[in-house]
Design an enzyme around this catalytic site. Structure first.
Site, PDB file in Angstrom:
ATOM      1  N   SER A  26      56.647  19.916  61.805  1.00 38.80           N
ATOM      2  CA  SER A  26      57.620  20.405  60.821  1.00 38.80           C
ATOM      3  C   SER A  26      58.299  21.685  61.282  1.00 38.80           C
ATOM      4  CB  SER A  26      56.936  20.726  59.493  1.00 38.80           C
ATOM      5  OG  SER A  26      56.299  19.604  58.980  1.00 38.80           O
ATOM      6  N   HIS A  32      61.918  16.776  59.650  1.00 38.97           N
ATOM      7  CA  HIS A  32      61.609  15.818  60.720  1.00 38.97           C
ATOM      8  C   HIS A  32      62.828  14.920  60.946  1.00 38.97           C
ATOM      9  CE1 HIS A  32      57.194  16.425  61.161  1.00 38.97           C
ATOM     10  NE2 HIS A  32      57.295  16.863  59.927  1.00 38.97           N
ATOM     11  N   HIS A  54      53.499  10.439  58.593  1.00 34.04           N
ATOM     12  CA  HIS A  54      52.296  11.031  58.000  1.00 34.04           C
ATOM     13  C   HIS A  54      51.659  10.071  56.994  1.00 34.04           C
ATOM     14  CE1 HIS A  54      55.067  14.392  58.971  1.00 34.04           C
ATOM     15  NE2 HIS A  54      53.981  15.063  59.289  1.00 34.04           N
ATOM     16  N   TYR A  94      50.673  10.948  54.122  1.00 32.15           N
ATOM     17  CA  TYR A  94      51.159  11.263  52.762  1.00 32.15           C
ATOM     18  C   TYR A  94      52.483  10.599  52.441  1.00 32.15           C
ATOM     19  CZ  TYR A  94      53.962  14.962  55.034  1.00 32.15           C
ATOM     20  OH  TYR A  94      54.823  15.655  55.842  1.00 32.15           O
ATOM     21  N   GLU A  95      53.177  10.086  53.453  1.00 29.73           N
ATOM     22  CA  GLU A  95      54.407   9.339  53.182  1.00 29.73           C
ATOM     23  C   GLU A  95      54.099   7.916  52.730  1.00 29.73           C
ATOM     24  OE1 GLU A  95      57.670  10.401  56.293  1.00 29.73           O
ATOM     25  OE2 GLU A  95      55.731  10.878  57.213  1.00 29.73           O
ATOM     26  N   ALA A 153      52.697  22.195  62.007  1.00 28.92           N
ATOM     27  CA  ALA A 153      52.685  23.368  61.128  1.00 28.92           C
ATOM     28  C   ALA A 153      51.343  23.347  60.417  1.00 28.92           C
ATOM     29  CB  ALA A 153      53.818  23.253  60.119  1.00 28.92           C
ATOM     30  N   MET A 209      48.085  18.404  57.636  1.00 29.05           N
ATOM     31  CA  MET A 209      48.120  17.031  57.112  1.00 29.05           C
ATOM     32  C   MET A 209      48.515  16.022  58.182  1.00 29.05           C
ATOM     33  SD  MET A 209      50.243  17.925  53.638  1.00 29.05           S
ATOM     34  CE  MET A 209      49.961  19.484  52.783  1.00 29.05           C
ATOM     35  N   SER A 210      48.357  16.377  59.440  1.00 26.84           N
ATOM     36  CA  SER A 210      48.810  15.465  60.501  1.00 26.84           C
ATOM     37  C   SER A 210      47.849  15.541  61.678  1.00 26.84           C
ATOM     38  CB  SER A 210      50.226  15.871  60.945  1.00 26.84           C
ATOM     39  OG  SER A 210      50.205  17.151  61.574  1.00 26.84           O
ATOM     40  N   ASN A 257      52.053  29.587  57.422  1.00 22.47           N
ATOM     41  CA  ASN A 257      51.692  30.338  56.209  1.00 22.47           C
ATOM     42  C   ASN A 257      50.194  30.550  56.256  1.00 22.47           C
ATOM     43  OD1 ASN A 257      51.909  27.219  55.648  1.00 22.47           O
ATOM     44  ND2 ASN A 257      50.302  28.012  54.295  1.00 22.47           N
ATOM     45  N   HIS A 278      57.307  24.564  50.937  1.00 24.49           N
ATOM     46  CA  HIS A 278      57.672  23.869  52.176  1.00 24.49           C
ATOM     47  C   HIS A 278      58.830  24.561  52.881  1.00 24.49           C
ATOM     48  CE1 HIS A 278      57.647  20.584  54.989  1.00 24.49           C
ATOM     49  NE2 HIS A 278      58.867  20.183  54.663  1.00 24.49           N
TER      50      HIS A 278
HETATM   51  N1  HPA Z   1      48.115  23.365  54.220  1.00 17.57           N
HETATM   52  C1  HPA Z   1      48.261  22.111  54.717  1.00 17.57           C
HETATM   53  N2  HPA Z   1      49.224  21.786  55.554  1.00 17.57           N
HETATM   54  C2  HPA Z   1      50.090  22.735  55.927  1.00 17.57           C
HETATM   55  C3  HPA Z   1      50.006  24.060  55.453  1.00 17.57           C
HETATM   56  C4  HPA Z   1      48.955  24.384  54.543  1.00 17.57           C
HETATM   57  O1  HPA Z   1      48.804  25.525  54.075  1.00 17.57           O
HETATM   58  N3  HPA Z   1      51.031  24.749  56.015  1.00 17.57           N
HETATM   59  C5  HPA Z   1      51.703  23.890  56.806  1.00 17.57           C
HETATM   60  N4  HPA Z   1      51.141  22.664  56.754  1.00 17.57           N
END
Ligand code: HPA
Length: 274
Positions: free
Chosen positions: A30, A61, A83, A85-86, A113, A211-212, A235, A247
């Site tokens: 990302s 993406h 992903h 989650y998609e 990310a 998440m990937s 973050n 996001h």
């Molecule tokens: N948590 C999960 N996935 C992420 C985060 C997070 O804080 N930041 C970027 N991808």
């Protein structure tokens, strides 16, 4: 149709358009997709043109495969990944990894990310993954094993190449920034974690959360590929700072690290020899 046939159809479609077989596949996370624009002599193939290739729906993406060179290393760069989650299955999330291996890639460089759990990290840091914890509740190797691709029970004791990490750390030092190592915990998402979940992840030894990546790393190991994975701490994880996670911030941090990230990949990728 079984997965091998689908992968072979995608390989056939891509192969005809490539100048050279790739040695290294690169997956951009990302906000890190800009790197695909830096390749010399690139050929771009939109995902829609590749049979069975999952479309990329997440913001940040792009959804295209770019083939070219970094130094004299032939590479394929994926700007956009599928992903869980998609709604994609673990097989779909790892389809691209299998295709890259079948096209000739001996190694994969995966970027993502991630949220920073380790309090020594700060926003914008790059971290080389040394291991992971799969908490996604699924596994891309579930189901019949294709023995031609890899073993039923693959070893994961060095899922992330120590040698590649050393190359990356040395390159970062030369470029003038640190590249600490960390353990990545993968959750299915798509919600960001709760503060209690982050305390739990810290207690079980995770430095980063995302998440990937983990499905691709499992499949890369299954197929005998070497892996380098770099997280951008977009973050600090939930509850670490007194602020919410969104996001847009994740994407913005990705953009801010672009020049460091590009310099690192340009220095490291030509040295990855399989
Ligand atoms: N948590 C999960 N996935 C992420 C985060 C997070 O804080 N930041 C970027 N991808």
């Amino acid at each position: 149709m079984n997965q091998r046939m689908m992968v072979e159809m995608a390989v056939a479609a891509v192969q005809g358009k490539l100048g050279a077989a790739p040695a290294v596949g690169i997956v951009l996370g990302s906000g890190l997709g800009g790197f695909a624009g830096e390749l010399h002599g690139a050929v771009t193939i939109p995902y829609e043109e590749i049979p069975h290739w999952p479309a990329s729906t997440a913001a940040g993406h792009a959804g295209k495969l770019v083939a070219g060179h970094i130094g004299n290393q032939p590479v394929i760069v994926l700007s956009g990944r599928a992903h869980l989650y998609e709604g994609y299955t673990p097989l779909q999330a790892t389809f691209a990894t299998r295709v890259m291996k079948m096209l000739g890639a001996h190694s994969v460089v995966i970027t993502n990310a991630a949220g920073g759990i380790n309090l020594s990290y700060s926003q914008g840091a790059l971290v080389a993954l040394c291991d992971h914890i799969n908490l996604q509740g699924s596994n891309p190797l579930t189901g019949p094993n294709d023995d031609g691709w890899g073993p039923r029970f693959p070893d994961m004791s060095e899922a992330y190449s120590a040698g590649y990490r050393d190359i990356a750390k040395e390159a970062a030092t030369t470029l003038g920034f640190p590249l600490p190592e960390g353990v990545y915990a993968a959750l299915a998402g798509p919600n960001y974690e709760t503060p209690a979940e982050i305390r739990y992840l810290r207690a079980i030894g995770a430095d980063l959360v995302g998440m990937s990546t983990v499905p691709e790393v499992i499949v890369a190991n299954h197929m005998g590929m070497k892996v380098l994975a770099i997280s951008c701490v977009t973050n600090m994880a939930a509850g670490v700072l007194d602020q919410k996670i969104d996001h847009e911030e994740v994407l913005e941090t990705g953009r801010q690290v672009r020049s460091r990230f590009t310099a690192l990949l340009n220095a490291v990728v030509p040295q990855l020899k399989g």
